[in-house]
Write a protein that holds these residues in place. Structure first.
Motif, PDB file in Angstrom:
ATOM      1  N   THR A  74      62.271  32.514  43.453  1.00 18.35           N
ATOM      2  CA  THR A  74      61.503  32.608  42.737  1.00 18.35           C
ATOM      3  C   THR A  74      60.333  33.852  42.095  1.00 18.35           C
ATOM      4  N   LYS A  75      60.208  34.310  43.441  1.00 15.01           N
ATOM      5  CA  LYS A  75      59.789  36.180  43.019  1.00 15.01           C
ATOM      6  C   LYS A  75      60.470  37.211  42.329  1.00 15.01           C
ATOM      7  N   ALA A  76      62.321  37.025  43.187  1.00 12.63           N
ATOM      8  CA  ALA A  76      63.498  37.014  42.516  1.00 12.63           C
ATOM      9  C   ALA A  76      64.020  37.131  40.824  1.00 12.63           C
ATOM     10  N   TYR A  77      63.844  36.063  40.545  1.00 12.54           N
ATOM     11  CA  TYR A  77      63.504  35.659  39.404  1.00 12.54           C
ATOM     12  C   TYR A  77      62.861  36.694  38.519  1.00 12.54           C
ATOM     13  N   LEU A  78      61.115  35.839  38.613  1.00  8.99           N
ATOM     14  CA  LEU A  78      60.095  36.046  37.823  1.00  8.99           C
ATOM     15  C   LEU A  78      59.717  38.329  37.652  1.00  8.99           C
ATOM     16  N   ALA A  79      60.643  39.015  39.234  1.00  8.28           N
ATOM     17  CA  ALA A  79      60.689  40.512  39.395  1.00  8.28           C
ATOM     18  C   ALA A  79      61.895  40.897  38.156  1.00  8.28           C
ATOM     19  N   ARG A  80      62.114  39.803  37.589  1.00  4.50           N
ATOM     20  CA  ARG A  80      63.320  40.815  36.573  1.00  4.50           C
ATOM     21  C   ARG A  80      62.655  41.365  35.615  1.00  4.50           C
ATOM     22  N   ASN A  81      61.507  40.083  35.059  1.00  6.59           N
ATOM     23  CA  ASN A  81      61.252  40.626  33.961  1.00  6.59           C
ATOM     24  C   ASN A  81      62.011  40.431  32.484  1.00  6.59           C
ATOM     25  N   LEU A  82      63.007  38.259  33.285  1.00  5.57           N
ATOM     26  CA  LEU A  82      63.912  38.351  31.509  1.00  5.57           C
ATOM     27  C   LEU A  82      62.353  37.526  30.756  1.00  5.57           C
ATOM     28  N   THR A  83      62.227  36.938  31.495  1.00 10.51           N
ATOM     29  CA  THR A  83      61.303  35.312  29.946  1.00 10.51           C
ATOM     30  C   THR A  83      59.934  36.135  30.410  1.00 10.51           C
ATOM     31  N   GLU A  84      59.699  35.496  29.585  1.00 13.58           N
ATOM     32  CA  GLU A  84      57.590  35.101  29.469  1.00 13.58           C
ATOM     33  C   GLU A  84      57.322  33.775  28.963  1.00 13.58           C
ATOM     34  N   VAL A  85      56.442  33.415  29.834  1.00 17.09           N
ATOM     35  CA  VAL A  85      55.710  32.125  29.553  1.00 17.09           C
ATOM     36  C   VAL A  85      54.969  32.286  28.166  1.00 17.09           C
ATOM     37  N   ASN A  86      55.017  30.769  26.660  1.00 15.16           N
ATOM     38  CA  ASN A  86      54.408  30.753  25.815  1.00 15.16           C
ATOM     39  C   ASN A  86      53.234  30.059  25.891  1.00 15.16           C
ATOM     40  N   TYR A  87      53.595  29.150  26.829  1.00 10.39           N
ATOM     41  CA  TYR A  87      52.448  27.528  27.439  1.00 10.39           C
ATOM     42  C   TYR A  87      53.324  26.873  27.883  1.00 10.39           C
ATOM     43  N   ILE A  88      51.891  26.625  28.236  1.00 14.40           N
ATOM     44  CA  ILE A  88      52.106  25.678  29.850  1.00 14.40           C
ATOM     45  C   ILE A  88      51.179  24.802  29.720  1.00 14.40           C
ATOM     46  N   GLU A  89      52.412  23.410  30.075  1.00 19.51           N
ATOM     47  CA  GLU A  89      50.962  21.830  30.216  1.00 19.51           C
ATOM     48  C   GLU A  89      51.481  21.170  30.605  1.00 19.51           C
ATOM     49  N   GLU A  90      50.177  20.630  31.077  1.00 19.92           N
ATOM     50  CA  GLU A  90      50.183  19.413  32.352  1.00 19.92           C
ATOM     51  C   GLU A  90      49.699  18.605  31.688  1.00 19.92           C
ATOM     52  N   LEU A  91      50.892  17.581  32.372  1.00 25.05           N
ATOM     53  CA  LEU A  91      51.230  16.061  32.011  1.00 25.05           C
ATOM     54  C   LEU A  91      50.865  14.797  32.697  1.00 25.05           C
ATOM     55  N   GLY A  92      50.520  14.242  32.027  1.00 27.79           N
ATOM     56  CA  GLY A  92      50.027  12.325  32.749  1.00 27.79           C
ATOM     57  C   GLY A  92      51.209  10.783  32.173  1.00 27.79           C
ATOM     58  N   GLU A  93      50.503  10.293  32.261  1.00 32.17           N
ATOM     59  CA  GLU A  93      51.292   8.832  32.448  1.00 32.17           C
ATOM     60  C   GLU A  93      49.998   8.556  30.583  1.00 32.17           C
ATOM     61  N   ILE A  94      50.886   8.371  29.447  1.00 30.47           N
ATOM     62  CA  ILE A  94      50.315   8.004  28.519  1.00 30.47           C
ATOM     63  C   ILE A  94      49.095   6.883  29.038  1.00 30.47           C
ATOM     64  N   GLY A  95      47.833   7.210  28.051  1.00 30.67           N
ATOM     65  CA  GLY A  95      46.695   6.654  28.559  1.00 30.67           C
ATOM     66  C   GLY A  95      45.954   6.887  29.303  1.00 30.67           C
TER      67      GLY A  95
END
Length: 103
Positions: A74-95
């Motif tokens: 994971t550190k190796a991929y992130l160090a390459r600076n190829l992509t960036e995160v636009n949003y993060i959603e934490e999800l749960g069951e409906i309701g």
């Protein structure tokens, strides 16, 4: 205890090579899927805008995801600076008003 679900939108960084990012993301998926606590780790590419990707993750708990960011691959991929995160959603069951496991 419920599993920890996350969705994220990621995009090619300006100036990054799309094919290099695609190959890097494929390898990241392959390596992450065998991590302890990983139930699902999948990345899909937008068909109309190939520089955009959606990440779907399910972990046994939040700590498993935090541990993922300490893995060498994971550190190796992130160090390459190829992509960036636009949003993060934490999800749960409906309701469900339950908060994700913080352990």
């Amino acid at each position: 205890m419920s599993n920890y679900f996350v969705s994220a939108g990621i995009e090619l960084q300006e100036g990054a090579d799309l094919k290099e990012a695609e190959n890097g993301l494929r390898l990241l998926v392959e390596q992450t899927q065998s991590e302890p606590g990983c139930i699902l780790f999948e990345i899909r590419q937008n068909l109309k805008q190939p520089q955009k990707f959606t990440l779907w993750e399910c972990w046994t708990n939040r700590q498993a995801l935090q541990d993922h960011f300490e893995m060498p691959h994971t550190k190796a991929y992130l160090a390459r600076n190829l992509t960036e995160v636009n949003y993060i959603e934490e999800l749960g069951e409906i309701g469900s008003n339950a908060r994700p496991d913080t352990a």
